[in-house]
Design an enzyme around this catalytic site. Sequence first.
Site, PDB file in Angstrom:
ATOM      1  N   HIS A   1       0.988  -1.005   0.125  1.00 17.87           N
ATOM      2  CA  HIS A   1       0.030  -0.008   0.035  1.00 17.87           C
ATOM      3  C   HIS A   1       0.745   1.241   0.022  1.00 17.87           C
ATOM      4  O   HIS A   1       0.670   2.155  -0.648  1.00 17.87           O
ATOM      5  CB  HIS A   1      -0.825  -0.191   1.231  1.00 17.87           C
ATOM      6  CG  HIS A   1      -1.720  -1.112   1.288  1.00 17.87           C
ATOM      7  ND1 HIS A   1      -2.648  -1.500   0.276  1.00 17.87           N
ATOM      8  CD2 HIS A   1      -1.996  -2.130   2.225  1.00 17.87           C
ATOM      9  CE1 HIS A   1      -3.185  -2.754   0.603  1.00 17.87           C
ATOM     10  NE2 HIS A   1      -2.827  -3.092   1.940  1.00 17.87           N
TER      11      HIS A   1
ATOM     12  N   ARG B   1       7.694 -14.410 -19.253  1.00 18.68           N
ATOM     13  CA  ARG B   1       8.434 -15.106 -18.676  1.00 18.68           C
ATOM     14  C   ARG B   1       7.431 -15.965 -17.882  1.00 18.68           C
ATOM     15  O   ARG B   1       6.805 -15.767 -17.284  1.00 18.68           O
ATOM     16  CB  ARG B   1       9.362 -14.661 -17.665  1.00 18.68           C
ATOM     17  CG  ARG B   1      10.311 -15.516 -17.049  1.00 18.68           C
ATOM     18  CD  ARG B   1      11.429 -14.998 -16.084  1.00 18.68           C
ATOM     19  NE  ARG B   1      10.704 -14.378 -14.808  1.00 18.68           N
ATOM     20  CZ  ARG B   1      11.354 -13.733 -13.968  1.00 18.68           C
ATOM     21  NH1 ARG B   1      12.736 -13.461 -14.295  1.00 18.68           N
ATOM     22  NH2 ARG B   1      10.918 -13.249 -12.972  1.00 18.68           N
TER      23      ARG B   1
ATOM     24  N   CYS C   1      17.545  -8.251 -19.531  1.00 23.55           N
ATOM     25  CA  CYS C   1      16.469  -7.603 -18.743  1.00 23.55           C
ATOM     26  C   CYS C   1      16.730  -7.370 -17.304  1.00 23.55           C
ATOM     27  O   CYS C   1      15.948  -7.223 -16.548  1.00 23.55           O
ATOM     28  CB  CYS C   1      15.123  -8.510 -19.055  1.00 23.55           C
ATOM     29  SG  CYS C   1      15.522 -10.015 -18.416  1.00 23.55           S
TER      30      CYS C   1
ATOM     31  N   ASN D   1      20.647  -9.691 -13.071  1.00 20.87           N
ATOM     32  CA  ASN D   1      20.547  -9.918 -11.547  1.00 20.87           C
ATOM     33  C   ASN D   1      20.756 -11.214 -10.985  1.00 20.87           C
ATOM     34  O   ASN D   1      21.682 -11.121  -9.895  1.00 20.87           O
ATOM     35  CB  ASN D   1      19.034  -9.684 -11.296  1.00 20.87           C
ATOM     36  CG  ASN D   1      18.391  -8.320 -11.759  1.00 20.87           C
ATOM     37  OD1 ASN D   1      19.165  -7.552 -12.245  1.00 20.87           O
ATOM     38  ND2 ASN D   1      17.064  -8.253 -11.622  1.00 20.87           N
ATOM     39  N   ASP D   2      20.536 -12.132 -11.734  1.00 21.41           N
ATOM     40  CA  ASP D   2      21.184 -13.502 -11.321  1.00 21.41           C
ATOM     41  C   ASP D   2      22.270 -13.907 -11.871  1.00 21.41           C
ATOM     42  O   ASP D   2      23.013 -14.566 -11.108  1.00 21.41           O
ATOM     43  CB  ASP D   2      19.949 -14.499 -11.666  1.00 21.41           C
ATOM     44  CG  ASP D   2      18.618 -14.639 -10.860  1.00 21.41           C
ATOM     45  OD1 ASP D   2      19.054 -14.808  -9.630  1.00 21.41           O
ATOM     46  OD2 ASP D   2      17.566 -14.613 -11.143  1.00 21.41           O
TER      47      ASP D   2
ATOM     48  N   GLU E   1      20.951 -16.662 -17.311  1.00 19.22           N
ATOM     49  CA  GLU E   1      21.212 -16.026 -16.128  1.00 19.22           C
ATOM     50  C   GLU E   1      21.958 -16.945 -15.224  1.00 19.22           C
ATOM     51  O   GLU E   1      22.077 -16.637 -14.047  1.00 19.22           O
ATOM     52  CB  GLU E   1      19.850 -15.578 -15.334  1.00 19.22           C
ATOM     53  CG  GLU E   1      18.748 -16.379 -15.269  1.00 19.22           C
ATOM     54  CD  GLU E   1      17.468 -16.171 -14.808  1.00 19.22           C
ATOM     55  OE1 GLU E   1      17.461 -15.075 -14.193  1.00 19.22           O
ATOM     56  OE2 GLU E   1      16.504 -16.859 -14.774  1.00 19.22           O
TER      57      GLU E   1
ATOM     58  N   ARG F   1      22.126 -12.177  -4.150  1.00 20.69           N
ATOM     59  CA  ARG F   1      21.735 -10.531  -4.428  1.00 20.69           C
ATOM     60  C   ARG F   1      21.137  -9.744  -3.428  1.00 20.69           C
ATOM     61  O   ARG F   1      20.755  -8.756  -3.447  1.00 20.69           O
ATOM     62  CB  ARG F   1      20.952 -10.617  -5.837  1.00 20.69           C
ATOM     63  CG  ARG F   1      19.804 -11.556  -5.576  1.00 20.69           C
ATOM     64  CD  ARG F   1      18.933 -11.943  -6.941  1.00 20.69           C
ATOM     65  NE  ARG F   1      18.026 -11.031  -7.479  1.00 20.69           N
ATOM     66  CZ  ARG F   1      17.252 -11.189  -8.353  1.00 20.69           C
ATOM     67  NH1 ARG F   1      17.504 -12.230  -9.331  1.00 20.69           N
ATOM     68  NH2 ARG F   1      16.202 -10.409  -8.834  1.00 20.69           N
TER      69      ARG F   1
ATOM     70  N   ARG G   1       7.166 -10.422 -15.642  1.00 24.70           N
ATOM     71  CA  ARG G   1       7.141 -11.362 -14.525  1.00 24.70           C
ATOM     72  C   ARG G   1       5.942 -11.993 -14.352  1.00 24.70           C
ATOM     73  O   ARG G   1       5.249 -10.924 -13.969  1.00 24.70           O
ATOM     74  CB  ARG G   1       7.945 -10.573 -13.460  1.00 24.70           C
ATOM     75  CG  ARG G   1       9.374 -10.390 -13.425  1.00 24.70           C
ATOM     76  CD  ARG G   1       9.968  -9.630 -12.149  1.00 24.70           C
ATOM     77  NE  ARG G   1      11.604  -9.655 -12.224  1.00 24.70           N
ATOM     78  CZ  ARG G   1      11.964  -8.520 -12.460  1.00 24.70           C
ATOM     79  NH1 ARG G   1      11.340  -7.622 -12.841  1.00 24.70           N
ATOM     80  NH2 ARG G   1      13.507  -8.245 -12.351  1.00 24.70           N
TER      81      ARG G   1
END
Length: 586
Positions: A196, A339, A509, A461-462, A438, A472, A303
């Site tokens: 929220h 994905r 990405c 990221n991975d 990744e 990470r 995602r």
Amino acid sequence: MATSGSRVLRGVAASPGIAVGKVYILELEELHIKEKNLTPEEVGPELTRFKAALATTRDEIEQVKDTIRQELGSEQAKVFDAHMQILDDVVAVEETVRVIREERKNAEFAYRRTLSKIAEEFDALEEEHFRSTAADVRDVKRRVIRHLLGKPRRSGADISGQVVLVAHDLTPSEAAFLTHDTVLGIATDSGGRTSHAAIMARARGIPAVVGLKYATLHVKQNDTLAVDGNRGLVEVHPDDQALTDYERRRIQYRELEGALQHIRELPAVTPDGRQIELSANIEMPEEAQLALDRGARGVGLFRTEFFYMKSARLPSEEEQYEAYRKVAELMHPYPVIIRTVDVGGDKFASYLGTERENNPFLGWRGIRFSLERTEIFKIQLRAIFRAATVGNVKLMFPMISSLDELRQANEICREVKDELRSKRVPFGDNCEVGIMAETPAAVFIADSLAREADFFSIGTNDLIQYTLAVDRGNEKIAHLYEPLHPAILRSIRTLVDTGHKHDIWVGVCGEMCGDPAGAVILLGLGLDEFSTSPYLLPEIKTIVRSVTYAEASELAQRALCLSTAAEVRRFVEEKIASRFPQIALP
Ligand code: PEP
Ligand code: MG
């Protein structure tokens, strides 16, 4: 980069913009409750007092709901319907009445005990959805108790001047009262992009970073804190140089916002004519419009975990189809890369059977889950292939680390298409199927994978976490998480060269392409597509339009010859500062 004395904490970019200011820690106000034993004569008046507090709270929630509805729309106001239901929950009210009447306890004690127990029951359920219900229950509990104690003031009411608000969590009630006049930025330990506080901060244009885990431990009242809501990080005690950079980026962000209309329409093409597909990462269908508004020419990463985590039941084929179709239609003719579900890792849901594991990021995650739970996988694939009839839909698999996995996944795609064909259900037969590159394994077997995939989308990221063996999400070793590490640059070069040798396109990405230095290097390494947060698109497009491909390539080639991450970063930053001073660095 953090300098001595300063400290950078990473969280989730929840609301864009940059803010720097003095910290105001919103402590969870201590509501001291004494347990009192009532005399039989006191029971009646206590019940009346309890009911009066419920009535006052009801009026108050109604008022907040009206304000939010008028200001932000009915969707944002819905949370207060949930609060109303909690307030009127028959079981909670009856149990409190029973404790007052039979155990002869005072109302605040009885209500606190009852609602705390309910909240704990929700806490015990692992799904995110229930944890947010637990927070709502606590929010309502505090409202009622404040009225019982005659303390109608909410915490934070004593803020004077403009501050950066830091809190463990922000309840919907607290978030509802945040305004630009007092709050420059927000940093919270908990919460995600859909919490929220995040929604309300976005709606009000207040930069916010949530999910920082330990922000409240690392900052004190009146510390200077910079909030980078574009990149999802905060810096405590930034030094003078960093303050100057934040200020420059704050102004630049404002300017980009002002010029958004203009930038949005421009192509992402370098001055010497190299075109980059610039797409957005989204997590919810509602974000697709935002992506378009900010100049995306497609969704490079949709995602889909959100569907599986938002409630404790599987999303149906129709529900998913509708969502994918909506996004594909809106984006048409631009591509939407969906994905397949990437649960596991830090996203678990007990109803899916993904339990907490000792090494979750090395565990039952991504494609490993889908290949075992094929019934769930097939439902998602059906929805994706069906949506491919209305738009330019592509699909990709997360966490591929062997050719067997890709082959099995491709085989399941064939089965799903055969089923759809035999049932005469329309579907997009030519939907491209790619992989997220990744894992280091994917880098080493890129040639085999490229023969059987339509594209590579590099999940930096991975890739960074697995290649450098740096969790990470672990703040203790965050300084080792280095996108410009030579191992990463070489891995990306291998993926790009191998992909191109096999005539498939290669994109990124992960968040690396949302960072100016990262974007320049990636451009020079020959990537075809960048997909990043919608908020970063105008800045990244400006970079692509400022740097020639020839110069970026030379820079990347020279960076590839350096031996350490620090050398690469220094080299890239110096080059950018001297050659392209118009590009802001973080
Ligand atoms: C990545 O790993 O870079 C990526 C984009 O996927 P996620 O962040 O969802 O793991
Ligand atoms: Mg990933």
